[in-house]
Structure formats: C-alpha cells, structure tokens
Write a protein that holds these residues in place. Structure first.
Motif, PDB file in Angstrom:
ATOM      1  N   GLY A  21       0.825  -1.114  -0.060  1.00 27.26           N
ATOM      2  CA  GLY A  21      -0.201  -0.105   0.100  1.00 27.26           C
ATOM      3  C   GLY A  21       0.797   1.345   0.205  1.00 27.26           C
ATOM      4  O   GLY A  21       1.889   1.444   0.803  1.00 27.26           O
ATOM      5  N   ALA A  22       0.543   2.279  -0.873  1.00 32.15           N
ATOM      6  CA  ALA A  22       1.393   3.445  -0.996  1.00 32.15           C
ATOM      7  C   ALA A  22       0.605   4.667  -0.554  1.00 32.15           C
ATOM      8  O   ALA A  22       1.401   5.822  -0.658  1.00 32.15           O
ATOM      9  CB  ALA A  22       2.013   3.617  -2.318  1.00 32.15           C
ATOM     10  N   ALA A  23      -0.558   4.621  -0.573  1.00 29.96           N
ATOM     11  CA  ALA A  23      -1.482   5.897  -0.502  1.00 29.96           C
ATOM     12  C   ALA A  23      -1.270   6.235   1.166  1.00 29.96           C
ATOM     13  O   ALA A  23      -1.186   5.419   1.955  1.00 29.96           O
ATOM     14  CB  ALA A  23      -2.872   5.477  -0.530  1.00 29.96           C
ATOM     15  N   GLU A  24      -1.454   7.692   1.470  1.00 31.14           N
ATOM     16  CA  GLU A  24      -1.410   8.289   2.434  1.00 31.14           C
ATOM     17  C   GLU A  24      -2.696   7.868   3.074  1.00 31.14           C
ATOM     18  O   GLU A  24      -3.855   7.942   2.725  1.00 31.14           O
ATOM     19  CB  GLU A  24      -1.445   9.796   2.353  1.00 31.14           C
ATOM     20  N   PRO A  25      -2.663   7.180   4.568  1.00 34.49           N
ATOM     21  CA  PRO A  25      -3.950   6.607   5.056  1.00 34.49           C
ATOM     22  C   PRO A  25      -5.067   7.672   5.110  1.00 34.49           C
ATOM     23  O   PRO A  25      -6.353   6.888   4.814  1.00 34.49           O
ATOM     24  CB  PRO A  25      -3.414   6.341   6.430  1.00 34.49           C
ATOM     25  N   GLY A  26      -5.036   8.829   5.333  1.00 37.26           N
ATOM     26  CA  GLY A  26      -6.194   9.739   5.146  1.00 37.26           C
ATOM     27  C   GLY A  26      -6.953   9.771   3.639  1.00 37.26           C
ATOM     28  O   GLY A  26      -8.007   9.702   3.481  1.00 37.26           O
ATOM     29  N   ALA A  27      -6.024   9.595   2.766  1.00 36.45           N
ATOM     30  CA  ALA A  27      -6.458   9.800   1.343  1.00 36.45           C
ATOM     31  C   ALA A  27      -7.087   8.426   1.117  1.00 36.45           C
ATOM     32  O   ALA A  27      -8.143   8.303   0.381  1.00 36.45           O
ATOM     33  CB  ALA A  27      -5.570  10.066   0.471  1.00 36.45           C
ATOM     34  N   PHE A  28      -6.504   7.540   1.522  1.00 31.59           N
ATOM     35  CA  PHE A  28      -7.065   6.265   1.161  1.00 31.59           C
ATOM     36  C   PHE A  28      -8.409   6.072   1.899  1.00 31.59           C
ATOM     37  O   PHE A  28      -9.556   5.445   1.277  1.00 31.59           O
ATOM     38  CB  PHE A  28      -6.177   4.970   1.710  1.00 31.59           C
ATOM     39  N   ALA A  29      -8.520   6.451   3.201  1.00 31.67           N
ATOM     40  CA  ALA A  29      -9.718   6.513   3.785  1.00 31.67           C
ATOM     41  C   ALA A  29     -10.957   7.278   3.159  1.00 31.67           C
ATOM     42  O   ALA A  29     -12.105   6.885   3.164  1.00 31.67           O
ATOM     43  CB  ALA A  29      -9.659   6.736   5.246  1.00 31.67           C
ATOM     44  N   LYS A  30     -10.529   8.213   2.756  1.00 32.32           N
ATOM     45  CA  LYS A  30     -11.465   9.296   2.025  1.00 32.32           C
ATOM     46  C   LYS A  30     -12.064   8.578   0.809  1.00 32.32           C
ATOM     47  O   LYS A  30     -13.162   8.594   0.322  1.00 32.32           O
ATOM     48  CB  LYS A  30     -10.696  10.415   1.655  1.00 32.32           C
ATOM     49  N   ALA A  31     -11.040   7.937  -0.059  1.00 33.07           N
ATOM     50  CA  ALA A  31     -11.481   7.310  -1.264  1.00 33.07           C
ATOM     51  C   ALA A  31     -12.382   6.082  -1.152  1.00 33.07           C
ATOM     52  O   ALA A  31     -13.218   5.926  -1.779  1.00 33.07           O
ATOM     53  CB  ALA A  31     -10.201   6.914  -1.965  1.00 33.07           C
ATOM     54  N   LYS A  32     -12.049   5.555   0.062  1.00 33.10           N
ATOM     55  CA  LYS A  32     -12.751   4.282   0.420  1.00 33.10           C
ATOM     56  C   LYS A  32     -14.270   4.599   0.915  1.00 33.10           C
ATOM     57  O   LYS A  32     -15.381   4.017   0.282  1.00 33.10           O
ATOM     58  CB  LYS A  32     -12.087   3.620   1.633  1.00 33.10           C
ATOM     59  N   ALA A  33     -14.342   5.644   1.742  1.00 30.25           N
ATOM     60  CA  ALA A  33     -15.472   6.252   1.997  1.00 30.25           C
ATOM     61  C   ALA A  33     -16.484   6.684   0.824  1.00 30.25           C
ATOM     62  O   ALA A  33     -17.638   6.532   0.719  1.00 30.25           O
ATOM     63  CB  ALA A  33     -15.471   7.329   3.051  1.00 30.25           C
ATOM     64  N   ALA A  34     -15.844   7.065  -0.179  1.00 28.74           N
ATOM     65  CA  ALA A  34     -16.527   7.661  -1.331  1.00 28.74           C
ATOM     66  C   ALA A  34     -16.992   6.606  -2.371  1.00 28.74           C
ATOM     67  O   ALA A  34     -17.519   6.870  -3.341  1.00 28.74           O
ATOM     68  CB  ALA A  34     -15.724   8.755  -1.831  1.00 28.74           C
ATOM     69  N   GLY A  35     -16.261   5.275  -1.855  1.00 27.16           N
ATOM     70  CA  GLY A  35     -16.414   4.128  -3.021  1.00 27.16           C
ATOM     71  C   GLY A  35     -15.635   4.462  -4.241  1.00 27.16           C
ATOM     72  O   GLY A  35     -16.123   3.844  -5.385  1.00 27.16           O
TER      73      GLY A  35
END
Length: 172
Positions: free
Chosen positions: A117-131
């Motif tokens: 995994g290479a994404a910044e955790p906040g950006a990953f969580a935001k993308a996951k929440a947005a689907g």
C-alpha cells in the motif's frame, strides 16, 4: 498487443493483454474492432484530417501473473507474524498481467508478487468512504506516501527473503 492512434501533437495508446492462448484470437478480434472505433470517438485536433495509423504488434503481450498459493500462504504468515495481521491483508484476485509473472515461470519456481500500500492513510480512507480508489502505479495521479511506503516495501521484502532462506525474522 498495442493499439496506437497517432497524430500531431499527441499520442494515445490503449493496451490489451489477452489472458490465455485459447481465447487470445477471440479477444484480439474484439479488441481490434474496438481500436478501429477509436478514431471516431475523439475529435481530431485542428489541422489535417487524416485518419490515424493503427499498428498492432501481436508478439507484444504479457502473461497473466499467477501467485503460487502455497508460497503466498507461507509468506503471508511470516509477514503477519512480524508486521501484524492488520497490516497484511489478502486482496481479491485481479485479471492483470505483469512482466514479473514471467520470472517464476522462466526459472521454473513458484513466485509471489506482493502489493505494498502506498497511499497516505487519510487519502485512502477518504477514497474508500466515497466508493472510489486512489490512483495506483502507471497512473499520472499516483502519489505514494514515500517514506512509509519505502519502509513497508523494504520490510516486506526483507522478511520474505529471510523466510525463504529459513531464517524467519523477528521484529524489524
């Protein structure tokens, strides 16, 4: 195989990699029909209205990547022991091709390609929440969180090598 549509000043490329020799011809024909439609889908830039040149090299392809199940399980267990089960997760199989898959086949040995995994955790969580997903490798928007990504990749690689050499790693 590569279908390239060329004109000045830009080049657009679409790549397809058939997954098996059995379906290769069928997929190639379908893919070529799609390539033939490309010139009609996007407006040509200002200037001469010549049709684009389409070049297909049937020898250019990559085999599907296959992770050996036993080796995947062995390395997964070794990584979970040291990095923790929340940091080592199984991912869904994807039908992709990668030149890495050729190495194990050529050498006649099992192989596993790990995904770090290479994404910044906040950006990953935001993308996951947005689907949605964060951009990955081979994408102009790919922006890895460098330090943690390098550390995780080095740790995973080192622990995997130690496991395969019969020297299971403790903690790093």
């Amino acid at each position: 195989m590569r279908c390239t549509r060329r004109w000045t000043p830009s080049i657009r490329t679409c790549i397809a990699t058939p997954s098996s020799p059995i379906t290769r011809r069928k997929r190639q024909r379908r893919w070529l029909r799609g390539c033939a439609r490309l010139p009609k889908q996007k407006p040509l830039p200002p200037g001469p209205r010549a049709s684009p040149t389409i070049f297909v090299n049937p020898a250019e392809s990559a085999q599907a990547l296959y992770n050996d199940p036993a080796l995947t399980e062995r390395l997964g267990n070794a990584l979970r022991r040291t990095l923790g089960s929340t940091n080592v997760v199984a991912s869904e199989p994807v039908m992709g091709s990668e030149d890495f898959g050729v190495f194990g086949r050529t050498a006649g040995v099992p192989s596993v390609m790990l995904r770090v995994g290479a994404a910044e955790p906040g950006a990953f969580a935001k993308a996951k929440a947005a689907g949605t997903t964060v951009p990955g490798p081979h994408n102009a928007g790919f922006a890895p969180d460098r330090e943690p990504t390098i550390r995780a990749g080095v740790a995973a690689f080192t622990l995997s090598v130690l496991e395969l050499l019969g020297r299971p790693g403790g903690s790093l």
